[in-house]
Design a protein around this motif. Structure first.
Motif, mmCIF file in Angstrom:
data_model
loop_
_atom_site.group_PDB
_atom_site.id
_atom_site.type_symbol
_atom_site.label_atom_id
_atom_site.label_comp_id
_atom_site.label_asym_id
_atom_site.label_seq_id
_atom_site.Cartn_x
_atom_site.Cartn_y
_atom_site.Cartn_z
ATOM 1 N N UNK A 1 1.020 -1.276 -0.055
ATOM 2 C CA UNK A 1 0.109 0.120 -0.128
ATOM 3 C C UNK A 1 0.928 1.265 -0.014
ATOM 4 N N UNK A 2 0.564 1.951 -0.784
ATOM 5 C CA UNK A 2 0.961 3.615 -0.651
ATOM 6 C C UNK A 2 -0.279 4.678 -0.646
ATOM 7 N N UNK A 3 0.199 5.746 -0.433
ATOM 8 C CA UNK A 3 -0.911 6.728 -0.380
ATOM 9 C C UNK A 3 -0.499 8.284 -0.740
ATOM 10 N N UNK A 4 -1.341 9.083 -1.047
ATOM 11 C CA UNK A 4 -1.082 10.342 -1.629
ATOM 12 C C UNK A 4 -0.185 10.954 -1.240
ATOM 13 N N UNK A 5 -0.177 11.162 0.258
ATOM 14 C CA UNK A 5 0.746 12.211 1.085
ATOM 15 C C UNK A 5 2.085 11.526 1.611
ATOM 16 N N UNK A 6 2.308 10.337 0.927
ATOM 17 C CA UNK A 6 3.418 9.488 1.546
ATOM 18 C C UNK A 6 4.617 10.415 1.499
ATOM 19 N N UNK A 7 5.395 10.261 2.397
ATOM 20 C CA UNK A 7 6.684 11.040 2.537
ATOM 21 C C UNK A 7 7.632 10.155 1.863
ATOM 22 N N UNK A 8 8.844 10.896 1.593
ATOM 23 C CA UNK A 8 10.031 10.306 1.252
ATOM 24 C C UNK A 8 10.546 9.221 2.051
ATOM 25 N N UNK A 9 10.614 9.186 3.368
ATOM 26 C CA UNK A 9 10.889 8.168 4.343
ATOM 27 C C UNK A 9 9.931 7.351 4.406
ATOM 28 N N UNK A 10 8.805 7.315 4.392
ATOM 29 C CA UNK A 10 7.779 6.013 4.043
ATOM 30 C C UNK A 10 8.026 5.685 2.982
ATOM 31 N N UNK A 11 8.361 6.323 1.794
ATOM 32 C CA UNK A 11 8.552 5.487 0.384
ATOM 33 C C UNK A 11 9.744 4.933 0.303
ATOM 34 N N UNK A 12 10.955 5.518 0.883
ATOM 35 C CA UNK A 12 12.147 4.776 0.743
ATOM 36 C C UNK A 12 12.613 3.888 1.970
ATOM 37 N N UNK A 13 12.300 4.256 2.900
ATOM 38 C CA UNK A 13 12.486 3.366 4.144
ATOM 39 C C UNK A 13 11.622 2.598 4.688
ATOM 40 N N UNK A 14 10.058 3.145 4.965
ATOM 41 C CA UNK A 14 9.198 2.264 5.460
ATOM 42 C C UNK A 14 8.823 1.237 4.590
ATOM 43 N N UNK A 15 8.708 1.416 3.259
ATOM 44 C CA UNK A 15 8.362 0.579 2.021
ATOM 45 C C UNK A 15 9.386 -0.649 1.953
ATOM 46 N N UNK A 16 10.626 -0.331 2.444
ATOM 47 C CA UNK A 16 11.588 -1.160 2.478
ATOM 48 C C UNK A 16 11.274 -2.133 3.482
ATOM 49 N N UNK A 17 11.029 -1.825 4.662
ATOM 50 C CA UNK A 17 10.919 -2.723 5.779
ATOM 51 C C UNK A 17 9.552 -3.507 5.430
ATOM 52 N N UNK A 18 8.453 -2.777 4.890
ATOM 53 C CA UNK A 18 7.103 -3.609 4.519
ATOM 54 C C UNK A 18 7.486 -4.698 3.409
ATOM 55 N N UNK A 19 8.300 -4.238 2.512
ATOM 56 C CA UNK A 19 8.483 -5.487 1.379
ATOM 57 C C UNK A 19 9.442 -6.432 1.821
#
Ligand SMILES: [Zn+2]
Length: 228
Positions: free
Chosen positions: A161-179
């Motif tokens: 899941x991603x969302x419109x106001x996703x931050x750079x940290x959420x996209x490049x760091x948090x998403x890495x943990x999620x994946x």
């Protein structure tokens, strides 16, 4: 599999990563399962992981599933590029694959995967979905699996899941943990670690990466003991 939503509500600043086991089409008690017309398959070895072979691990806290053969085949249904307000354009699939690749990297390539372009060839199907409200959803990813006899995986579906106001940290760091976390489920870790330091813990900070721990790696080695 039931998630602990009470615990989640007390720690709402963390994001939950979900897991569910689908209906077992081929249960252990089902006679004639596998389409063999009633005859028993004779050559399949029994699946019997030993929890003390690779330690420390959290094998006793989870259900042990496994793919019969590796590398597992992964199909991506879409590929989205996202530009956070505070960051650069980022290809979501490249972040996801960086997370996935940590498992083969940590196991000498033994627990590996390959990307396929034909969905009919896929063991694991990955989709990226934009959701309007990640706080309401409280989930950054979800994996569903279907298993046959002896925890043998038949298919897995990963939703990121991603969302419109996703931050750079959420996209490049948090998403890495999620994946990394969701691929752990798709590889056969059916459940969660009770140690908050492990990737396979149920919650994580939305903007932070989590590295694989020795416990995570030893747990997946336990699942695939027959390849080590
Ligand atoms: Zn999970």
């Amino acid at each position: 599999m039931q998630e602990n939503t009470h615990f989640l509500s007390r720690r709402a600043f963390l994001r939950r990563v979900g897991f569910s086991a689908g209906a077992m089409l081929c249960g252990a008690a089902a006679a004639g399962c596998g389409g063999g017309g009633g005859s028993q398959a004779s050559s399949a070895p029994s699946y019997s992981p030993n929890l003390s072979q690779f330690t420390p691990n959290y094998g006793s806290e989870i259900t042990l599933d496994h793919w019969p053969a590796l590398p597992v085949r992964v199909y991506f249904t879409n590929d989205i590029t996202v530009t956070p307000k505070d960051g650069r354009a980022t290809r979501v699939n490249s972040v996801i694959q960086t997370g996935f690749s940590r498992w083969p990297a940590a196991t000498g390539g033994v627990v590996g995967y390959q990307v396929v372009t034909d969905p009919a060839q896929a063991d694991i199907t990955v989709s990226v979905t934009t959701v309007p409200d990640p706080v309401g959803l409280s989930e950054t990813g979800k994996t569903s699996v279907r298993t046959g006899t002896e925890g043998s995986l038949q298919l897995a579906i990963i939703e990121i899941y991603i969302w419109p106001d996703i931050t750079d940290a959420e996209l490049t760091q948090g998403l890495l943990a999620t994946a990394t976390h969701e691929f752990g489920h798709a590889l056969g870790i059916a459940g969660h670690s009770s140690d908050a330091g492990d990737v396979m813990y149920i919650l994580h900070q939305p903007g932070q990466d989590v590295a694989l721990t020795a416990r995570d790696v030893n747990t997946v080695k336990t699942l695939y003991y027959f390849l080590f």
